[in-house]
Each structure stands twice: as C-alpha cells, then as structure tokens.
Design an enzyme around this catalytic site. Structure first.
Site, PDB file in Angstrom:
ATOM      1  N   SER A  73      -3.261  -8.220  -6.058  1.00  0.00           N
ATOM      2  CA  SER A  73      -2.860  -7.191  -5.097  1.00  0.00           C
ATOM      3  C   SER A  73      -4.008  -6.234  -4.814  1.00  0.00           C
ATOM      4  O   SER A  73      -4.173  -5.771  -3.682  1.00  0.00           O
ATOM      5  CB  SER A  73      -1.641  -6.425  -5.617  1.00  0.00           C
ATOM      6  OG  SER A  73      -1.884  -5.894  -6.903  1.00  0.00           O
ATOM      7  N   SER A 119       0.825  -1.211   0.000  1.00  0.00           N
ATOM      8  CA  SER A 119       0.000   0.000   0.000  1.00  0.00           C
ATOM      9  C   SER A 119       0.857   1.257   0.000  1.00  0.00           C
ATOM     10  O   SER A 119       0.555   2.232  -0.697  1.00  0.00           O
ATOM     11  CB  SER A 119      -0.936  -0.006   1.215  1.00  0.00           C
ATOM     12  OG  SER A 119      -1.867  -1.071   1.140  1.00  0.00           O
ATOM     13  N   ASN A 167      -6.383  -8.106  -2.259  1.00  0.00           N
ATOM     14  CA  ASN A 167      -5.908  -8.540  -0.947  1.00  0.00           C
ATOM     15  C   ASN A 167      -4.941  -7.603  -0.233  1.00  0.00           C
ATOM     16  O   ASN A 167      -4.884  -7.622   1.000  1.00  0.00           O
ATOM     17  CB  ASN A 167      -5.231  -9.914  -1.079  1.00  0.00           C
ATOM     18  CG  ASN A 167      -6.181 -10.987  -1.544  1.00  0.00           C
ATOM     19  OD1 ASN A 167      -7.238 -11.174  -0.964  1.00  0.00           O
ATOM     20  ND2 ASN A 167      -5.823 -11.693  -2.600  1.00  0.00           N
ATOM     21  N   TYR A 168      -4.161  -6.813  -0.957  1.00  0.00           N
ATOM     22  CA  TYR A 168      -3.048  -6.128  -0.303  1.00  0.00           C
ATOM     23  C   TYR A 168      -3.052  -4.609  -0.423  1.00  0.00           C
ATOM     24  O   TYR A 168      -2.417  -3.937   0.379  1.00  0.00           O
ATOM     25  CB  TYR A 168      -1.714  -6.671  -0.844  1.00  0.00           C
ATOM     26  CG  TYR A 168      -1.481  -8.104  -0.474  1.00  0.00           C
ATOM     27  CD1 TYR A 168      -1.070  -8.455   0.807  1.00  0.00           C
ATOM     28  CD2 TYR A 168      -1.699  -9.129  -1.388  1.00  0.00           C
ATOM     29  CE1 TYR A 168      -0.872  -9.776   1.164  1.00  0.00           C
ATOM     30  CE2 TYR A 168      -1.507 -10.456  -1.045  1.00  0.00           C
ATOM     31  CZ  TYR A 168      -1.091 -10.771   0.235  1.00  0.00           C
ATOM     32  OH  TYR A 168      -0.907 -12.078   0.584  1.00  0.00           O
ATOM     33  N   LEU A 169      -3.712  -4.046  -1.412  1.00  0.00           N
ATOM     34  CA  LEU A 169      -3.695  -2.598  -1.604  1.00  0.00           C
ATOM     35  C   LEU A 169      -4.925  -1.981  -0.954  1.00  0.00           C
ATOM     36  O   LEU A 169      -6.058  -2.345  -1.288  1.00  0.00           O
ATOM     37  CB  LEU A 169      -3.658  -2.259  -3.095  1.00  0.00           C
ATOM     38  CG  LEU A 169      -2.465  -2.821  -3.874  1.00  0.00           C
ATOM     39  CD1 LEU A 169      -2.564  -2.441  -5.342  1.00  0.00           C
ATOM     40  CD2 LEU A 169      -1.151  -2.328  -3.287  1.00  0.00           C
TER      41      LEU A 169
END
EC number: 5.6.2.1
Length: 606
Positions: A560, A443, A563-565
């Site tokens: 991404s 992020s 799940n991650y950003l």
C-alpha cells in the site's frame, strides 16, 4: 518549502506539448530567477543525476513527449549455460544418466529448488515433467517415462556445495566479484535521457528457469525459456542504437518518444510484453506517480455526486444500470478491483465485474446482523479475498435479484464489463478509473487514522506504532496479504519470553507488596508500589505489541505504501511530528518518493 521554479516559467512553456527541460537552461540565465531559486546549473549536465522535482515543482505537469534524447547500452543477457562436472549426474531409476545440454539445464532448475515447498505441489511437478520431457532428445524421451524415477538430489548437493564455497571465498575474491558487478552496473544500469543520467530499474534480462507463480497458479512448474537478443526490441534516439551482443542482432529498433521504456520482449510463457524501464526515482516515473495521486485527490471534489449517482442507479428500471450501481458500490466501499477477462489457462483470479455466483453467499440474517454477504474468491496475484460484510439493504436485494435462477459459474454482473465500467467512470470525472477509487479511499483512510491516532503526548516510538496501525488498516482495506515471515515468528517468540519474565517479576513484586508484618516481612514502601505499577504497565505494553504483531503478521504493509498511499501524507505527518522519514520509508521508498519528501511541508492534506 522551497519555491517551485514552475511558477516562474513563462506561460508559453507550460503547455503540455512542450518540454520545460529543453528551455530550462535559457530560463536559468536570468540572474533574478537563479537568485530566487538558489540553483546553479551543472557544468557537465550529462554527468548529473536529475533533480526534476525542483524543475517541475508539485504541479503534476505531464507531457505526451516522454523524452527528447535517449541513450543507453541495452540490456544485460544471462550468461550461457555451463555443463555440470563429469562427476555430477542426474539419476534415473537409480542409474546415472547423461543428459543433453538443454535437458541438463532444465534439470538444474529443478535441483536448485529441491528443498522448497514448490516441489511438494502436484501441479508444479506435473507441469515441470511435461516441459522437461519436451526438452529431452528422442533417445532420452524413450528412456525417461516416469517422474517418480527421476533423482535430482546429486545435482542439488553439488549446488549446495558451490553456494557454501562461494560463501567461504576470500575477501579478495569477493571484492573482485563486487568490482565486476559495479562496472557492469555503471555501464548498463544507467541511461542518459534529455541530458540527465537516470538509473535503470531492471537492466538484466530475466534468466531461464522455472515459473513458480503465486498461490495455486495453473502454470507453476513450467519452464521459462532463455530470451535471445533477436526477441528484444530497443527504444532510443536515432543514431544512439546500442550494439547487440556479439553474433546477434536486435529484433527491432524504435525511436518512440511517447513511451519511456528502453527495451521490451514478449514472454513466451504468458504471452505478455515485458519492459526494461527507468528506476522508480527517475523523473518520468515520479511525474507518473505524482499525476496518479493528484487524480485521486481530484476525486474528493466529485465523490459525493458519484456516490449519489450510483445509489440512484440501485432503483433504476434498467437492469444494466442497477448492476453498474452495485458494482461501483463494491469498488468504492469494499475496494474491489474491477477485474478483467481471463483465458482458460491462467489463474482463476477475479475482480468485481467477473464475480461469479459461487463467489458469494447471501444471508438475510447472520449472527443477528441483517443483509450479510460472505465473499470467497481469489483476487490479483492469487490472494484470497474472504470477508463477511453487512450490506446496504438496497444492494442486498439487488444482489439477490442478480443471482436469481443463475448457475454457480454464471457471472453476477452479466451485463457489465470492465471496459463499460471505466467508460462510464470517465464521464463522471476526467481520468477516473476503478483503480483511482482504491488510491483515494486508502489515502483518505490513512489521513483520517493518523489524525485520530497521533496524540501530541505520545513518544516517537508510540507515534511510529500509531502510523503502522493506520498503515495496516489501509492495507487491510486493499486486501494486501503475505505469508507470515520467519522474522515475525521469531519476534513473537522473543516477546512471549519477555512476557513470561515480566509476569514472574510481577508475581515476585506482588508477593513483596501484599504481605503483612504478621508474615515476618516489613510493610511495603511507596517505592515498592510504584515498582509494581511500572511492571504492570510494561507487561501491558508487551502484550499490546505481541497482539498487534499477531494481528498484522499476514498484512503486507509495503504494497500500500508503494502503490496506493499518497506519500505526501506520510511526509507531512513526519515533518509535523518530527519523525525521521527513514523510520517510515526505507531507502527504496525514499528514492521513489524524493519528489514528495523535498516538496511537501507539514500542512499538506490529502
């Protein structure tokens, strides 16, 4: 940004063990509060889709009690197997062979994928034939001895014909099938939770078939058995138990409101528990996502001390502390997963704590760069992690010490486990795990790259390209890869043709601009020069798009994003630069992150 109702909830209702929703109707009776929020109570609450983001705001409020009331109709099971027509046969040794029902069903699984690359993999064929023989009856097993003599092509041809027949069905028939699917989704695809109607993510039980796996999974080709209601546990409110299919009964009925799953069963092939859960846009799922990203944001207040601590551990006299310090460096800087213990019959995927000596090669100097390590191992989902990285000098010398006198299959961090690592991380920050580092670093990288790449003078399309570049860098950090899709190959071919045509136009224009009157042609005008400049600029843009596509062709951007950003980074960027959100988030992501879309303004910073 709309005001958050949470600010107006009395303090006694904000405690984690109380349910705001159960008190919301009483709160909304206050005219002043209703006027401020401009909200109306639904007259038929159970028929309304939940608008929970307006009730909880963006506080990340979490409750150990996931629901007060939960009603649903249970899962949908695959239909029973229907035998093949009498004229469609499995062949063995060039002779038609009538199989028993269980064996014939297994044969149809293989026949349906006969035109895929899976059937060319030796492990896949060996595993399938082993399980295929197990479902044969004793008489069939005495005859069928060699896989090379099995012929599934006639069954494959039958399914190809059936697929074509289905494709050519009349519009009336297609409309009837669509209506049946819609009615099924209306009955089984929704549940009622705390009076709100929420969509269920996967209300169908996975049908029997062949396990394909990713990469070179050792279980690829094995048969996945049919799941019966007697294997499924149901979770619901007392007195709201759904009826099981006729002639069956549920394995168990639970009333556990500390979890949000609706049904579960054990996967016999892998020994793992599988769940039927709420849709990603549901209130409970949204709260979980919100808390995940808020935990990652909190890490920014602790990251400097954490990095200082693990750098200090590099010089510790305690070997375990040195190993832990280097492992934390890998997790933080290289975005490695922590890794978990594996049994002997799963894919050989590893993470940081399970790295072996064979997975890395150390070089004092490589291509004039000092302290280089080359990693080569299979990560999660059998995605290969193959990178060449220049390390900090202290990390490099510690690694050399860790692997000294060790065999290739020995662990690099033999004194460290994922459990020990996460226990240590929780002492550094409440809720901190190895996964939080991936969310935080991805992020932060997205936020920094968007700030640097998004220039005010860019057009909308150029800003979207800038976002995709930033997204690709974050995906590359997390090692999110994919097979190059056919659409990407077609796009590259299309751009190559456009580049060739553009070069031809440029050559023609150059011939016009660089000739003199001695050649019998008029002197080129300023318009001719401008045209040549424009064509060259267009060629550069096409070549840049082609190069970016080639560079990112095997990078999975969507993983991404999901799940991650932190989605609020993207939403704030879109609002700040007047970019339509559907240019970045597809319909599924818009549904999943509707809490971020409606509650984030352009000033949000991760």
């Amino acid at each position: 940004m709309a005001l958050s109702p949470y600010k107006f909830v009395p303090i006694q209702y904000r405690r984690g063990n109380l349910d705001i929703l159960s008190n919301w109707r009483g709160l909304m009776k206050r005219k002043s509060l209703r006027k401020i929020l401009a909200l109306d109570l639904p007259s038929h609450r159970s028929s309304m889709l939940s608008d929970w983001h307006r009730e909880l705001g963006i506080t990340g409020f979490d409750d150990n009690i996931k629901w007060r009331t939960l009603k649903h109709n249970g899962p949908v099971f695959p239909p029973p197997y229907r035998r093949l027509p009498p004229n469609v046969h499995f062949y063995y040794d060039s002779q038609p062979f009538r199989l028993s029902e269980a064996a014939e069903e297994a044969a149809t699984f293989y026949a349906k994928i006969l035109n895929t690359d899976f059937v060319n993999k030796p492990t896949f064929r060996i595993n399938f034939f082993h399980d295929f023989c197990n479902v044969l009856d004793p008489c069939e097993r005495r005859t069928i001895q060699e896989f090379s003599l099995c012929d599934f092509s006639h069954i494959h041809k039958y399914f190809v014909e059936m697929a074509e027949k289905k494709r050519r069905a009349s519009n009336t028939k297609k409309a009837q099938l669509k209506a049946i699917r819609h009615a099924e989704a209306e009955k089984f695809g929704f549940c009622e939770i705390d009076g709100f109607r929420e969509r269920i993510s996967n209300y169908r039980i996975e049908p029997p078939g062949i396990f394909r796996g990713r990469g070179m999974h050792p279980k690829m080709g094995m048969l996945k058995a049919r799941i019966d209601p007697e294997e499924v546990a149901i979770n619901c409110s007392p007195g709201a138990e759904p009826a099981p299919p006729c002639g069956h009964q549920w394995k168990a009925i639970k009333h556990d409101n500390s979890v949000s799953w609706l049904a579960c069963w054990k996967d016999r092939l892998h020994g793992q528990t599988k769940y039927i859960i709420l849709n990603s846009g549901a209130r409970q799922q949204g709260i979980r996502d919100l808390n995940k990203f808020e935990t990652a944001r909190r890490l920014s207040h602790h990251i400097a001390k954490i990095r200082e601590a693990y750098r200090t551990d590099w010089n510790s006299s305690d070997l375990m502390e040195r190993q832990r310090g280097v492992a934390m460096y890998f997790i933080d800087v290289l975005a490695l997963r922590a890794g978990n213990e594996k049994d002997g019959y799963t894919a050989d995927t590893v993470g940081c704590c399970t790295l072996r000596v064979e997975h890395m090669h150390l070089y004092d100097i490589l291509e004039s760069v000092p302290h280089v390590v080359i990693f080569n191992f299979l990560g999660k989902d059998s995605i290969r992690f193959c990178k060449k990285i220049a390390l900090d000098m202290n990390v490099y010398h510690n690694l050399k010490n860790f692997i000294l006198h060790k065999a290739l299959n020995d662990l690099v961090f033999h004194l460290l486990s994922t459990q020990k690592l996460n226990e240590h991380l929780k002492t550094l920050m409440d809720g901190l795990t190895a996964k939080v580092f991936r969310t935080y670093n991805a992020s932060v990288l997205l936020q920094c790259r968007l700030d640097r790449l998004t220039l005010p003078e860019l057009s909308v399309d150029q800003k979207i390209d800038a976002y995709n570049k930033a997204n690709a860098e974050a995906a590359l950090l997390c090692n999110h890869q994919r097979l190059v899709p056919k659409s990407c190959i077609n796009k590259l071919g299309k751009w190559e043709k456009q580049i060739i045509r553009k070069r031809t136009e440029i050559a023609r224009q150059e011939c016009l601009c660089y000739t003199s009157e001695a050649d019998g042609r008029p002197t080129p005008t300023k318009a001719d020069i401008r045209s040549l400049t424009r064509l060259r600029r267009q060629l550069c843009e096409l070549e840049e798009k082609r190069d970016d596509t080639m560079k990112n062709s095997n990078i999975a951007l969507i993983t991404s994003k999901v799940n991650y950003l932190d989605p609020r980074i993207t939403v704030a960027w879109c609002k700040k630069h007047s970019i339509p959100i559907d240019k970045i988030f597809n319909a599924s992501l818009q549904n999943k992150f509707k809490w971020a879309i409606r509650a984030t303004d352009q000033n949000f910073r991760f």
